[in-house]
Design a protein around this motif. Structure first.
Motif, PDB file in Angstrom:
ATOM      1  N   ASP A 143       0.835  -1.198   0.000  1.00  0.00           N
ATOM      2  CA  ASP A 143       0.000   0.000   0.000  1.00  0.00           C
ATOM      3  C   ASP A 143       0.870   1.248   0.000  1.00  0.00           C
ATOM      4  N   LEU A 144       0.370   2.297  -0.640  1.00  0.00           N
ATOM      5  CA  LEU A 144       1.075   3.575  -0.685  1.00  0.00           C
ATOM      6  C   LEU A 144       0.363   4.539   0.252  1.00  0.00           C
ATOM      7  N   THR A 145       0.786   4.525   1.515  1.00  0.00           N
ATOM      8  CA  THR A 145       0.167   5.381   2.523  1.00  0.00           C
ATOM      9  C   THR A 145       1.240   5.953   3.436  1.00  0.00           C
ATOM     10  N   GLY A 146       0.870   6.974   4.182  1.00  0.00           N
ATOM     11  CA  GLY A 146       1.724   7.546   5.216  1.00  0.00           C
ATOM     12  C   GLY A 146       3.097   7.960   4.742  1.00  0.00           C
ATOM     13  N   SER A 147       4.104   7.587   5.529  1.00  0.00           N
ATOM     14  CA  SER A 147       5.480   8.007   5.226  1.00  0.00           C
ATOM     15  C   SER A 147       5.995   7.370   3.942  1.00  0.00           C
ATOM     16  N   LYS A 148       5.495   6.195   3.596  1.00  0.00           N
ATOM     17  CA  LYS A 148       5.903   5.555   2.338  1.00  0.00           C
ATOM     18  C   LYS A 148       5.497   6.439   1.145  1.00  0.00           C
ATOM     19  N   GLN A 149       4.274   6.960   1.193  1.00  0.00           N
ATOM     20  CA  GLN A 149       3.798   7.857   0.145  1.00  0.00           C
ATOM     21  C   GLN A 149       4.586   9.165   0.162  1.00  0.00           C
ATOM     22  N   ASP A 150       4.780   9.748   1.330  1.00  0.00           N
ATOM     23  CA  ASP A 150       5.518  11.010   1.450  1.00  0.00           C
ATOM     24  C   ASP A 150       6.940  10.874   0.904  1.00  0.00           C
ATOM     25  N   ASN A 151       7.617   9.778   1.247  1.00  0.00           N
ATOM     26  CA  ASN A 151       8.990   9.569   0.776  1.00  0.00           C
ATOM     27  C   ASN A 151       9.051   9.403  -0.735  1.00  0.00           C
ATOM     28  N   LEU A 152       8.103   8.660  -1.311  1.00  0.00           N
ATOM     29  CA  LEU A 152       8.101   8.469  -2.760  1.00  0.00           C
ATOM     30  C   LEU A 152       7.794   9.783  -3.468  1.00  0.00           C
ATOM     31  N   ILE A 153       6.854  10.553  -2.953  1.00  0.00           N
ATOM     32  CA  ILE A 153       6.538  11.857  -3.551  1.00  0.00           C
ATOM     33  C   ILE A 153       7.755  12.773  -3.490  1.00  0.00           C
ATOM     34  N   THR A 154       8.469  12.778  -2.375  1.00  0.00           N
ATOM     35  CA  THR A 154       9.680  13.595  -2.253  1.00  0.00           C
ATOM     36  C   THR A 154      10.715  13.180  -3.295  1.00  0.00           C
ATOM     37  N   THR A 155      10.910  11.881  -3.473  1.00  0.00           N
ATOM     38  CA  THR A 155      11.855  11.373  -4.466  1.00  0.00           C
ATOM     39  C   THR A 155      11.450  11.799  -5.875  1.00  0.00           C
ATOM     40  N   LEU A 156      10.169  11.670  -6.192  1.00  0.00           N
ATOM     41  CA  LEU A 156       9.693  12.052  -7.525  1.00  0.00           C
ATOM     42  C   LEU A 156       9.771  13.561  -7.734  1.00  0.00           C
ATOM     43  N   ASN A 157       9.470  14.345  -6.697  1.00  0.00           N
ATOM     44  CA  ASN A 157       9.603  15.803  -6.798  1.00  0.00           C
ATOM     45  C   ASN A 157      11.042  16.201  -7.100  1.00  0.00           C
ATOM     46  N   LEU A 158      11.998  15.557  -6.438  1.00  0.00           N
ATOM     47  CA  LEU A 158      13.410  15.867  -6.699  1.00  0.00           C
ATOM     48  C   LEU A 158      13.783  15.548  -8.139  1.00  0.00           C
ATOM     49  N   ALA A 159      13.329  14.415  -8.651  1.00  0.00           N
ATOM     50  CA  ALA A 159      13.636  14.042 -10.036  1.00  0.00           C
ATOM     51  C   ALA A 159      12.969  15.002 -11.019  1.00  0.00           C
ATOM     52  N   LEU A 160      11.718  15.362 -10.762  1.00  0.00           N
ATOM     53  CA  LEU A 160      11.013  16.296 -11.645  1.00  0.00           C
ATOM     54  C   LEU A 160      11.668  17.674 -11.653  1.00  0.00           C
TER      55      LEU A 160
END
Length: 172
Positions: A143-160
């Motif tokens: 599941d993509l929830t909580g800190s797992k979601q936040d961390n992935l979004i942060t990673t994708l934001n950095l790449a974007l």
């Protein structure tokens, strides 16, 4: 004595001249630019994450602050203007996990993809301006929830933000 004078001249160049140049040592060019406006990137994706717009906009500003000497100003009368919207936030399976019996197959891994439409206007050199869509996927399991979601979004934001920055200032 000549050796000491040579060292002094070299150090003076590094200390006084390089910081005032309109580029950085990472290959990014901001020639002729002193100011930039970074607009708020509204989230117009069908699925809305509450803090995605704020986090993305701040990540883009942080990338510009940390790598250039541009002043980020609050009006569009800047030398350069970066605006846009978040147009996609989607999750899709990338692999299927085998199941037994009569149960339906389930996703073994999934990918979150964030898409951003960007308009960059260089008011000093119009030919460097662009409008482009940028997408970045990131795989996850479970599941993509909580800190797992936040961390992935942060990673994708950095790449974007890296891709957007490179297109604007490094012509990549």
């Amino acid at each position: 004595m000549k050796k000491i004078l040579g060292i002094f001249v070299a150090v003076s160049f590094l200390v006084f001249v390089l910081p005032s140049c309109s580029f950085t040592l990472n290959g990014a060019s901001t020639v002729g630019l002193k100011t930039i406006y970074v607009g708020y990137f509204d989230n117009n994706a069908p699925f809305v994450v509450s803090n995605l717009s704020q986090n993305f906009t701040e990540a883009l500003k942080a990338r510009i602050r940390s790598t250039t000497n541009l002043n980020i100003i609050q009006n569009q009368q800047a030398d350069a203007v970066l605006t846009g919207t978040i147009t996609g936030y989607s999750i899709a399976p990338v692999s299927i996990q085998a199941t037994t019996g009569n149960t339906a197959p389930i996703a073994g891994a999934s990918a979150l993809t964030i898409t951003v439409e960007v308009k960059y206007v260089n008011n000093v050199d119009k030919k460097l301006s662009y409008e482009q869509s940028f997408s970045e996927p990131g795989n996850f399991t479970g599941d993509l929830t909580g800190s797992k979601q936040d961390n992935l979004i942060t990673t994708l934001n950095l790449a974007l933000t890296e891709d957007i920055f490179n297109k604007a200032f490094a012509s990549w």
